[in-house]
Design an enzyme around this catalytic site. Structure first.
Site, short mmCIF file in Angstrom:
data_model
loop_
_atom_site.label_atom_id
_atom_site.label_comp_id
_atom_site.label_asym_id
_atom_site.label_seq_id
_atom_site.Cartn_x
_atom_site.Cartn_y
_atom_site.Cartn_z
CG HIS A 206 -5.41 -6.79 51.53
ND1 HIS A 206 -5.31 -5.56 50.92
CD2 HIS A 206 -6.65 -7.25 51.26
CE1 HIS A 206 -6.44 -5.31 50.31
NE2 HIS A 206 -7.27 -6.31 50.48
CG ASP B 115 -11.82 -13.38 52.28
OD1 ASP B 115 -13.02 -13.05 52.30
OD2 ASP B 115 -11.05 -13.07 51.37
N1 CMC Z 1 0.69 -17.11 52.83
C1 CMC Z 1 2.03 -17.20 52.68
N2 CMC Z 1 2.78 -16.26 52.09
C2 CMC Z 1 2.18 -15.18 51.61
C3 CMC Z 1 0.78 -14.99 51.74
C4 CMC Z 1 0.04 -16.01 52.38
N3 CMC Z 1 -1.28 -15.88 52.52
N4 CMC Z 1 0.43 -13.82 51.18
C5 CMC Z 1 1.55 -13.28 50.71
N5 CMC Z 1 2.62 -14.08 50.98
C6 CMC Z 1 4.04 -13.81 50.67
C7 CMC Z 1 4.32 -14.02 49.19
O1 CMC Z 1 4.75 -15.34 48.93
C8 CMC Z 1 5.38 -12.98 48.94
O2 CMC Z 1 6.60 -13.50 49.40
P1 CMC Z 1 7.98 -13.08 48.65
O3 CMC Z 1 8.11 -11.59 48.80
O4 CMC Z 1 9.02 -13.85 49.38
O5 CMC Z 1 7.82 -13.50 47.21
C9 CMC Z 1 5.01 -11.82 49.85
O6 CMC Z 1 4.24 -12.42 50.92
C10 CMC Z 1 4.16 -10.75 49.17
O7 CMC Z 1 3.03 -11.40 48.59
P2 CMC Z 1 2.48 -11.08 47.15
O8 CMC Z 1 1.79 -12.29 46.61
O9 CMC Z 1 3.57 -10.48 46.30
O10 CMC Z 1 1.45 -9.94 47.50
P3 CMC Z 1 0.20 -9.52 46.65
O11 CMC Z 1 -0.14 -8.15 47.08
O12 CMC Z 1 0.45 -9.71 45.20
O13 CMC Z 1 -0.95 -10.57 47.07
C11 CMC Z 1 -2.78 -11.57 48.19
C12 CMC Z 1 -1.96 -10.29 47.98
C13 CMC Z 1 -4.03 -11.24 48.99
C14 CMC Z 1 -3.22 -12.11 46.81
C15 CMC Z 1 -1.91 -12.63 48.92
O14 CMC Z 1 -1.55 -12.13 50.20
C16 CMC Z 1 -2.62 -13.98 49.06
O15 CMC Z 1 -2.58 -14.79 48.13
N6 CMC Z 1 -3.31 -14.23 50.22
C17 CMC Z 1 -4.08 -15.44 50.38
C18 CMC Z 1 -5.42 -15.31 49.68
C19 CMC Z 1 -6.35 -14.37 50.41
O16 CMC Z 1 -6.55 -14.47 51.61
N7 CMC Z 1 -7.00 -13.48 49.64
C20 CMC Z 1 -8.01 -12.56 50.17
C21 CMC Z 1 -7.60 -11.12 50.08
S1 CMC Z 1 -8.68 -10.04 51.03
C22 CMC Z 1 -10.25 -10.15 50.33
C23 CMC Z 1 -10.31 -9.82 48.87
O17 CMC Z 1 -9.63 -8.94 48.38
O18 CMC Z 1 -11.12 -10.45 48.22
#
Ligand code: CMC
Length: 432
Positions: A308, A366
């Site tokens: 998140h 989720d």
């Molecule tokens: N699986 C594997 N690696 C992950 C995941 C994951 N679910 N989430 C983040 N990471 C890694 C990402 O690759 C990155 O690694 P690095 O620093 O080496 O590049 C690091 O963790 C930070 O991630 P980010 O993508 O820069 O973080 P963000 O804040 O931009 O993204 C997120 C947040 C929710 C989009 C992401 O965690 C994700 O895609 N999660 C899976 C989808 C999900 O479950 N979404 C629902 C969110 S909660 C409900 C809502 O808001 O609707």
């Protein structure tokens, strides 16, 4: 906003600029850069708004390090246990918990707006049967501005109020009808003697040829899911609603924009993607392979329902959801549900893995919600529409707050231009 008494000093090439620092009720201080461009001729760069407060708000607060979520100051755990969705709607919209009389009046107002204009049926019927219900919802909600002209004047507080009530009241009908249309069953009209969640379940699962009794265990679970999803401060879809609204667009158009944004798998679409992932994993012995893929930078796969932007600790909604999944499946006598077993084992393994620990990736809302929705009987395609139904009150509360905020302007981010500098047009015959 109160006048700030503290400043931060920015030094650009030896020239100093004083920037006011605002202290919020909770959370980190906020440096006010509104005059920065005018005074220093610089922009700030923050793709994804990771360090940018786009507005001042009084509605919802998240402490990502503590894993805390407050609606108008009330912890989500207390609301999930003691309150119910329509009371939470009142709280989010008006700022305080209602008195008994206020709650009764509010429930009556919402209940009296649950029907859709009869002509709107033809909108549904224009879609392909296999349309995703989110696609149908984006279209039908956008079309509401063509039906409810008397609540599209954003400068009239009464019309804004009517639009808010209409959207909270009608969204379950729209989502249920999108579902009914997709499975080829007749639309079921709302029933005003049922509570919000029960009415929604009935519109989704009843058929005209037999009586339908709402199971109270399922309606309580549905209500709790709605409460947990009701608002989440400036997330992507809410920011979309605010940005659309900042141009003066009518509230139905703004909420349609929010629904479109919610659909993405990084946001609300994650609940559908997560259950599909858990089913694809199928058995606990296949989990390590998926963990390996999630960690592989060359594989686009991510563990859905994990991670998140704000929570760097347990998502408090996920904790309640996990407990609720155990309760609901237990009450339904299906506690040995294989998907729940895979989810729990996946959570356990991920939370012991250095990759997830070091990046502070925890289960989010989720991760367990789909298991409950599946047990209620919803197909995965309905998971995100249910999120949209639940989040409507958050969107509309934030939209109303924005319209009433004298400091808000049309949303218009700047950019760090890295394209070609000015150059002269080249005639086609001279191009190489
Ligand atoms: N699986 C594997 N690696 C992950 C995941 C994951 N679910 N989430 C983040 N990471 C890694 C990402 O690759 C990155 O690694 P690095 O620093 O080496 O590049 C690091 O963790 C930070 O991630 P980010 O993508 O820069 O973080 P963000 O804040 O931009 O993204 C997120 C947040 C929710 C989009 C992401 O965690 C994700 O895609 N999660 C899976 C989808 C999900 O479950 N979404 C629902 C969110 S909660 C409900 C809502 O808001 O609707």
């Amino acid at each position: 906003m109160a006048e700030s008494t503290r400043n931060a000093t920015l030094n650009i090439d030896g020239k100093l600029y004083e920037l006011p620092v605002h202290s919020p009720t909770l959370g980190p201080d906020v440096i006010d850069i509104r005059k920065l461009y005018a005074e220093a001729d610089v922009f700030t760069y923050d793709p994804g708004y990771t360090s940018t407060a786009s507005c001042a708000s009084t509605i919802t607060y998240i402490d990502g390090d503590q894993g805390e979520l407050l609606y108008r100051g009330y912890p989500i755990e207390q609301l999930a246990e003691k309150s119910h969705f329509l009371e939470v709607c009142f709280l989010l919209l008006y700022g305080e918990l209602p008195t008994a009389a206020q709650l009764e009046d509010f429930e009556t107002r919402v209940t009296r707006h649950t029907m859709l204009h009869e002509q709107m049926q033809y909108f549904f019927r224009g879609f392909r049967r296999d349309a995703h219900p989110m696609a149908t919802m984006v279209g039908v909600v956008g079309a509401m501005s063509a039906f409810y002209h008397d609540s599209t004047d954003i400068n009239d507080p009464w019309q804004r109020e009517v639009a808010a009530i209409r959207m909270i009241a009608k969204m379950p009908t729209i989502a249920a009808w999108a579902f009914k249309y997709s499975i080829g069953q007749p639309f079921i009209y709302p029933r005003n003697d049922l509570d919000y969640a029960s009415n929604f379940l009935r519109m989704c699962f009843a058929v005209p040829c037999e009586e339908y009794e709402v199971n109270p265990v399922l309606s309580r679970a549905m209500d709790r899911i709605m409460t947990l999803h009701a608002d989440h401060e400036q997330n992507a879809s809410t920011s979309t609603v605010r940005l659309a609204g900042s141009s003066g667009a009518n509230p139905f158009a703004c909420i349609a924009a929010g629904i479109a944004c919610l659909w993405g798998p990084a946001h609300g679409g994650a609940n559908q993607a997560c259950l599909e992932m858990l089913r694809e994993i199928g058995t606990p012995d296949r989990i390590p392979d998926y963990i390996r893929r999630a960690k592989d930078k060359d594989d686009p796969f991510r563990l859905m329902g994990f991670g998140h932007r704000v929570y760097k600790n347990f998502d408090p909604r996920a904790k309640v959801m996990k407990q609720s999944a155990d309760e609901v499946l237990g009450l339904l006598g299906i506690e040995n549900n294989p998907t729940l077993q895979v989810a729990k084992e996946l959570e356990r393994i991920a939370l012991e893995d250095d990759y997830f620990v070091s990046k502070k990736l925890y289960p989010n809302v989720d991760f367990y919600s789909g298991i409950i929705l599946d047990a209620i009987g919803f197909p995965t395609a309905m998971f995100t529409p249910i999120f949209a139904v639940s989040r409507t009150v958050g969107w509309i509360s934030q939209w109303k707050e924005m319209i009433a905020d004298k400091e808000q302007k049309i949303g218009r981010p700047r950019q760090l231009y890295i394209g070609k500098p000015r150059r002269n047009y080249i005639e086609v015959e001279d191009r190489r």
